[in-house]
Design a protein around this motif. Structure first.
Motif, PDB file in Angstrom:
ATOM      1  N   LEU A   1       0.826  -1.195   0.000  1.00  0.00           N
ATOM      2  CA  LEU A   1       0.000   0.000   0.000  1.00  0.00           C
ATOM      3  C   LEU A   1       0.867   1.254   0.000  1.00  0.00           C
ATOM      4  CD1 LEU A   1      -2.941   0.894   0.046  1.00  0.00           C
ATOM      5  CD2 LEU A   1      -2.860   0.807   2.506  1.00  0.00           C
ATOM      6  N   TYR A   2       1.984   1.186   0.706  1.00  0.00           N
ATOM      7  CA  TYR A   2       2.904   2.317   0.777  1.00  0.00           C
ATOM      8  C   TYR A   2       3.330   2.771  -0.617  1.00  0.00           C
ATOM      9  CZ  TYR A   2       7.190   4.863   1.975  1.00  0.00           C
ATOM     10  OH  TYR A   2       8.172   5.802   2.084  1.00  0.00           O
ATOM     11  N   LYS A   3       3.666   1.833  -1.486  1.00  0.00           N
ATOM     12  CA  LYS A   3       4.087   2.173  -2.850  1.00  0.00           C
ATOM     13  C   LYS A   3       2.942   2.794  -3.653  1.00  0.00           C
ATOM     14  CE  LYS A   3       7.850  -1.115  -3.222  1.00  0.00           C
ATOM     15  NZ  LYS A   3       8.399  -2.259  -3.933  1.00  0.00           N
ATOM     16  N   LYS A   4       1.721   2.336  -3.418  1.00  0.00           N
ATOM     17  CA  LYS A   4       0.563   2.902  -4.118  1.00  0.00           C
ATOM     18  C   LYS A   4       0.311   4.338  -3.688  1.00  0.00           C
ATOM     19  CE  LYS A   4      -1.549  -1.510  -4.922  1.00  0.00           C
ATOM     20  NZ  LYS A   4      -2.651  -2.404  -4.678  1.00  0.00           N
ATOM     21  N   VAL A   5       0.511   4.624  -2.405  1.00  0.00           N
ATOM     22  CA  VAL A   5       0.346   5.993  -1.913  1.00  0.00           C
ATOM     23  C   VAL A   5       1.391   6.898  -2.560  1.00  0.00           C
ATOM     24  CG1 VAL A   5       0.514   7.478   0.135  1.00  0.00           C
ATOM     25  CG2 VAL A   5      -0.753   5.316   0.254  1.00  0.00           C
ATOM     26  N   LEU A   6       2.634   6.443  -2.614  1.00  0.00           N
ATOM     27  CA  LEU A   6       3.690   7.239  -3.248  1.00  0.00           C
ATOM     28  C   LEU A   6       3.409   7.461  -4.734  1.00  0.00           C
ATOM     29  CD1 LEU A   6       6.959   5.887  -1.610  1.00  0.00           C
ATOM     30  CD2 LEU A   6       5.827   8.087  -1.228  1.00  0.00           C
ATOM     31  N   ALA A   7       2.951   6.419  -5.417  1.00  0.00           N
ATOM     32  CA  ALA A   7       2.637   6.554  -6.845  1.00  0.00           C
ATOM     33  C   ALA A   7       1.503   7.557  -7.059  1.00  0.00           C
ATOM     34  CB  ALA A   7       2.265   5.195  -7.434  1.00  0.00           C
ATOM     35  N   LEU A   8       0.475   7.501  -6.212  1.00  0.00           N
ATOM     36  CA  LEU A   8      -0.638   8.429  -6.331  1.00  0.00           C
ATOM     37  C   LEU A   8      -0.169   9.861  -6.089  1.00  0.00           C
ATOM     38  CD1 LEU A   8      -3.671   8.883  -6.748  1.00  0.00           C
ATOM     39  CD2 LEU A   8      -3.950   8.574  -4.275  1.00  0.00           C
ATOM     40  N   ARG A   9       0.702  10.040  -5.136  1.00  0.00           N
ATOM     41  CA  ARG A   9       1.212  11.375  -4.833  1.00  0.00           C
ATOM     42  C   ARG A   9       1.921  11.985  -6.037  1.00  0.00           C
ATOM     43  NH1 ARG A   9       5.240  14.443  -4.089  1.00  0.00           N
ATOM     44  NH2 ARG A   9       5.402  16.001  -2.478  1.00  0.00           N
ATOM     45  N   HIS A  10       2.550  11.159  -6.841  1.00  0.00           N
ATOM     46  CA  HIS A  10       3.288  11.663  -8.010  1.00  0.00           C
ATOM     47  C   HIS A  10       2.427  11.808  -9.259  1.00  0.00           C
ATOM     48  CE1 HIS A  10       7.147  11.809  -6.060  1.00  0.00           C
ATOM     49  NE2 HIS A  10       6.927  10.611  -5.560  1.00  0.00           N
ATOM     50  N   THR A  11       1.191  11.309  -9.221  1.00  0.00           N
ATOM     51  CA  THR A  11       0.333  11.391 -10.404  1.00  0.00           C
ATOM     52  C   THR A  11      -0.910  12.249 -10.193  1.00  0.00           C
ATOM     53  OG1 THR A  11      -0.810   9.350  -9.804  1.00  0.00           O
ATOM     54  CG2 THR A  11       1.081   9.144 -11.288  1.00  0.00           C
ATOM     55  N   ASN A  12      -1.286  12.498  -8.957  1.00  0.00           N
ATOM     56  CA  ASN A  12      -2.486  13.286  -8.667  1.00  0.00           C
ATOM     57  C   ASN A  12      -2.080  14.743  -8.472  1.00  0.00           C
ATOM     58  OD1 ASN A  12      -4.438  14.613  -6.699  1.00  0.00           O
ATOM     59  ND2 ASN A  12      -5.589  12.791  -7.344  1.00  0.00           N
ATOM     60  N   GLN A  13      -2.607  15.623  -9.313  1.00  0.00           N
ATOM     61  CA  GLN A  13      -2.215  17.031  -9.308  1.00  0.00           C
ATOM     62  C   GLN A  13      -2.455  17.699  -7.960  1.00  0.00           C
ATOM     63  OE1 GLN A  13      -0.715  17.770 -12.137  1.00  0.00           O
ATOM     64  NE2 GLN A  13      -0.069  19.749 -11.417  1.00  0.00           N
ATOM     65  N   ALA A  14      -3.584  17.414  -7.327  1.00  0.00           N
ATOM     66  CA  ALA A  14      -3.889  18.039  -6.037  1.00  0.00           C
ATOM     67  C   ALA A  14      -2.887  17.611  -4.972  1.00  0.00           C
ATOM     68  CB  ALA A  14      -5.308  17.692  -5.604  1.00  0.00           C
ATOM     69  N   LEU A  15      -2.497  16.335  -4.973  1.00  0.00           N
ATOM     70  CA  LEU A  15      -1.525  15.857  -3.986  1.00  0.00           C
ATOM     71  C   LEU A  15      -0.118  16.349  -4.298  1.00  0.00           C
ATOM     72  CD1 LEU A  15      -2.755  12.189  -3.508  1.00  0.00           C
ATOM     73  CD2 LEU A  15      -3.030  14.106  -1.911  1.00  0.00           C
ATOM     74  N   LEU A  16       0.171  16.488  -5.557  1.00  0.00           N
ATOM     75  CA  LEU A  16       1.515  16.873  -5.988  1.00  0.00           C
ATOM     76  C   LEU A  16       1.830  18.332  -5.700  1.00  0.00           C
ATOM     77  CD1 LEU A  16       4.056  15.837  -7.436  1.00  0.00           C
ATOM     78  CD2 LEU A  16       2.995  16.500  -9.587  1.00  0.00           C
ATOM     79  N   GLU A  17       0.913  19.225  -6.056  1.00  0.00           N
ATOM     80  CA  GLU A  17       1.222  20.644  -5.905  1.00  0.00           C
ATOM     81  C   GLU A  17       0.082  21.472  -5.328  1.00  0.00           C
ATOM     82  OE1 GLU A  17       0.307  22.320 -10.340  1.00  0.00           O
ATOM     83  OE2 GLU A  17       2.257  21.404 -10.001  1.00  0.00           O
ATOM     84  N   GLY A  18      -0.913  20.810  -4.771  1.00  0.00           N
ATOM     85  CA  GLY A  18      -2.075  21.528  -4.263  1.00  0.00           C
ATOM     86  C   GLY A  18      -1.850  22.248  -2.955  1.00  0.00           C
ATOM     87  N   SER A  19      -2.726  23.200  -2.691  1.00  0.00           N
ATOM     88  CA  SER A  19      -2.687  23.908  -1.414  1.00  0.00           C
ATOM     89  C   SER A  19      -3.094  22.939  -0.303  1.00  0.00           C
ATOM     90  CB  SER A  19      -3.622  25.109  -1.448  1.00  0.00           C
ATOM     91  OG  SER A  19      -4.957  24.671  -1.607  1.00  0.00           O
ATOM     92  N   TYR A  20      -2.646  23.236   0.915  1.00  0.00           N
ATOM     93  CA  TYR A  20      -2.876  22.380   2.078  1.00  0.00           C
ATOM     94  C   TYR A  20      -3.795  23.094   3.056  1.00  0.00           C
ATOM     95  CZ  TYR A  20      -1.830  20.013   6.503  1.00  0.00           C
ATOM     96  OH  TYR A  20      -1.920  19.358   7.705  1.00  0.00           O
ATOM     97  N   THR A  21      -4.867  22.409   3.469  1.00  0.00           N
ATOM     98  CA  THR A  21      -5.757  22.927   4.491  1.00  0.00           C
ATOM     99  C   THR A  21      -5.980  21.842   5.528  1.00  0.00           C
ATOM    100  OG1 THR A  21      -6.925  24.279   2.847  1.00  0.00           O
ATOM    101  CG2 THR A  21      -8.028  23.945   4.956  1.00  0.00           C
TER     102      THR A  21
END
Length: 135
Positions: A1-21
């Motif tokens: 699951l850890y690898k899937k989370v990392l992969a998603l972080r690199h492909t999902n625009q909101a996770l990659l460069e989105g604002s944090y709230t």
């Protein structure tokens, strides 16, 4: 699951460069936050405790009067119903927030491998998050 989370972080625009709230900052057991970028929003909820937890998110405060949580990655016994998320011990949910015009939410549940109903764009969930953060 850890690898899937990392992969998603690199492909999902909101996770990659989105604002944090930060969300539900008074909850001592569930760390949760919203990431937004270019009209996309993702909710991240992490149960930091050894027991199951529920968290309720008032997303209308973030501009989502009605929203559907579409899980992108979730631990095996995690569920989302409307604005309420149930997380297993040390569980996680990463969900896309899709606004609705009617203001209603839908129910969603993810289980481990072998569950039916996953579509090609969904990420399969095959294991729990390792307790020590390694795979």
């Amino acid at each position: 699951l850890y690898k899937k989370v990392l992969a998603l972080r690199h492909t999902n625009q909101a996770l990659l460069e989105g604002s944090y709230t930060a969300l539900n900052e008074d909850d001592p057991n569930v760390m949760s936050y919203l990431r937004r970028s270019k009209g996309k929003a993702v909710l991240v909820a992490l149960n930091m405790s050894a027991s199951p937890q529920k968290a309720i998110f008032n997303l209308s405060q973030q501009g989502f009067d009605g929203a559907i949580l579409k899980p992108l990655i979730a631990s095996s016994e995690t569920s989302a119903r409307g604005s309420e998320v149930t997380l297993e011990a040390f569980g996680l949910l990463i969900a896309e927030i899709n606004p609705t015009k009617s203001g209603g939410g839908t129910q969603s549940r993810r289980r481990g491998a072998g569950s039916g109903g996953l579509e090609a764009h969904d990420l399969c969930l095959e294991s729990e998050v390792p307790r020590d953060g390694r795979e």
